[in-house]
Design a protein around this motif. Structure first.
Motif, PDB file in Angstrom:
ATOM      1  N   LEU A 104      19.690  65.830  17.723  1.00  0.00           N
ATOM      2  CA  LEU A 104      20.696  65.885  18.782  1.00  0.00           C
ATOM      3  C   LEU A 104      20.052  65.301  20.036  1.00  0.00           C
ATOM      4  N   GLU A 105      20.496  64.124  20.453  1.00  0.00           N
ATOM      5  CA  GLU A 105      19.851  63.435  21.562  1.00  0.00           C
ATOM      6  C   GLU A 105      20.612  63.621  22.863  1.00  0.00           C
ATOM      7  N   ASP A 106      19.866  63.628  23.926  1.00  0.00           N
ATOM      8  CA  ASP A 106      20.386  63.680  25.297  1.00  0.00           C
ATOM      9  C   ASP A 106      21.405  64.796  25.512  1.00  0.00           C
ATOM     10  N   ILE A 107      20.980  66.004  25.199  1.00  0.00           N
ATOM     11  CA  ILE A 107      21.816  67.166  25.467  1.00  0.00           C
ATOM     12  C   ILE A 107      21.698  67.458  26.952  1.00  0.00           C
ATOM     13  N   GLY A 108      22.793  67.366  27.649  1.00  0.00           N
ATOM     14  CA  GLY A 108      22.768  67.564  29.096  1.00  0.00           C
ATOM     15  C   GLY A 108      22.688  69.033  29.447  1.00  0.00           C
ATOM     16  N   GLY A 109      21.969  69.306  30.478  1.00  0.00           N
ATOM     17  CA  GLY A 109      21.838  70.674  30.945  1.00  0.00           C
ATOM     18  C   GLY A 109      21.792  70.705  32.451  1.00  0.00           C
ATOM     19  N   ARG A 110      21.622  71.852  32.965  1.00  0.00           N
ATOM     20  CA  ARG A 110      21.594  72.014  34.411  1.00  0.00           C
ATOM     21  C   ARG A 110      20.378  71.341  35.039  1.00  0.00           C
ATOM     22  N   PHE A 111      19.266  71.333  34.302  1.00  0.00           N
ATOM     23  CA  PHE A 111      18.023  70.806  34.857  1.00  0.00           C
ATOM     24  C   PHE A 111      17.587  69.518  34.177  1.00  0.00           C
ATOM     25  N   GLY A 112      18.530  68.739  33.682  1.00  0.00           N
ATOM     26  CA  GLY A 112      18.208  67.473  33.047  1.00  0.00           C
ATOM     27  C   GLY A 112      18.647  67.465  31.599  1.00  0.00           C
ATOM     28  N   SER A 113      18.279  66.414  30.899  1.00  0.00           N
ATOM     29  CA  SER A 113      18.675  66.313  29.500  1.00  0.00           C
ATOM     30  C   SER A 113      17.441  66.381  28.609  1.00  0.00           C
ATOM     31  N   TYR A 114      17.658  66.752  27.363  1.00  0.00           N
ATOM     32  CA  TYR A 114      16.582  66.854  26.397  1.00  0.00           C
ATOM     33  C   TYR A 114      17.158  66.575  25.014  1.00  0.00           C
ATOM     34  N   SER A 115      16.281  66.431  24.031  1.00  0.00           N
ATOM     35  CA  SER A 115      16.704  66.157  22.666  1.00  0.00           C
ATOM     36  C   SER A 115      16.144  67.235  21.742  1.00  0.00           C
ATOM     37  N   LEU A 116      16.935  67.613  20.751  1.00  0.00           N
ATOM     38  CA  LEU A 116      16.556  68.667  19.813  1.00  0.00           C
ATOM     39  C   LEU A 116      16.517  68.148  18.383  1.00  0.00           C
ATOM     40  N   ILE A 117      15.699  68.809  17.564  1.00  0.00           N
ATOM     41  CA  ILE A 117      15.703  68.594  16.125  1.00  0.00           C
ATOM     42  C   ILE A 117      16.217  69.881  15.502  1.00  0.00           C
ATOM     43  N   ASP A 118      17.262  69.793  14.706  1.00  0.00           N
ATOM     44  CA  ASP A 118      17.761  70.935  13.935  1.00  0.00           C
ATOM     45  C   ASP A 118      17.275  70.776  12.503  1.00  0.00           C
ATOM     46  N   SER A 138      15.361  75.147  15.186  1.00  0.00           N
ATOM     47  CA  SER A 138      15.455  73.982  16.067  1.00  0.00           C
ATOM     48  C   SER A 138      14.244  73.963  16.981  1.00  0.00           C
ATOM     49  N   THR A 139      13.889  72.768  17.400  1.00  0.00           N
ATOM     50  CA  THR A 139      12.761  72.575  18.300  1.00  0.00           C
ATOM     51  C   THR A 139      13.008  71.329  19.127  1.00  0.00           C
ATOM     52  N   ASN A 140      12.203  71.150  20.124  1.00  0.00           N
ATOM     53  CA  ASN A 140      12.304  69.998  21.001  1.00  0.00           C
ATOM     54  C   ASN A 140      11.815  68.748  20.266  1.00  0.00           C
ATOM     55  N   LEU A 141      12.477  67.642  20.454  1.00  0.00           N
ATOM     56  CA  LEU A 141      12.106  66.386  19.803  1.00  0.00           C
ATOM     57  C   LEU A 141      10.709  65.932  20.212  1.00  0.00           C
ATOM     58  N   GLU A 142      10.268  66.306  21.411  1.00  0.00           N
ATOM     59  CA  GLU A 142       8.933  65.923  21.884  1.00  0.00           C
ATOM     60  C   GLU A 142       7.827  66.529  21.026  1.00  0.00           C
TER      61      GLU A 142
END
Length: 136
Positions: free
Chosen positions: A78-92, A101-105
């Protein structure tokens, strides 16, 4: 001994040492101008050591309660999930009816798809420690 145990010993020892120095300095209040600055610095170091102790205890419990799931896994990104403090990407990751799930980084080389894999994770927090794609 493991690194976690050494970290725990050093952080707790540092916390006790700094707390004893802070108490000693309050009992022997000196009239010099740098007394308050030195107390503030010691309190900051004490807070850092106490926080490190809490993190080391949490890591010790996570290492003790580590589970491993292996088999057919489905990986979704899941790429570029927008949030209050920026966007991030997740791996499910879904392995044997275990959803993680964890952070793509944390695993930048993982690609989306269905594989045979082995996942080490925490039972309580569902944090992924290791994700290994197995060859067929």
């Amino acid at each position: 001994m493991s690194d976690t145990v050494w970290s725990l010993i050093l952080y707790i020892g540092g916390s006790i040492f700094l707390l004893s120095i802070i108490i000693y300095m309050f009992k022997k209040q000196r009239g010099h101008k740098d007394f308050l600055v030195s107390i503030i610095i010691l309190i900051v170091f004490f807070i850092v050591c106490a926080y490190g102790s809490v993190l080391a205890v949490q890591q010790a419990f996570d290492n003790k309660n580590r589970s491993v799931a292996s088999g057919k896994c489905t990986i979704s990104i899941l790429e570029d999930i927008g949030g209050r403090f920026g966007s991030y990407s997740l791996i499910d990751v879904e392995v044997n009816d275990v959803y993680l799930s964890t952070n793509l980084e944390n695993f930048p080389t993982i690609k989306e798809g269905t594989y045979r894999c082995k996942v080490a994770y925490s039972k309580h927090t569902d944090e992924i420690f290791d994700l290994e794609i197995l060859e067929d």
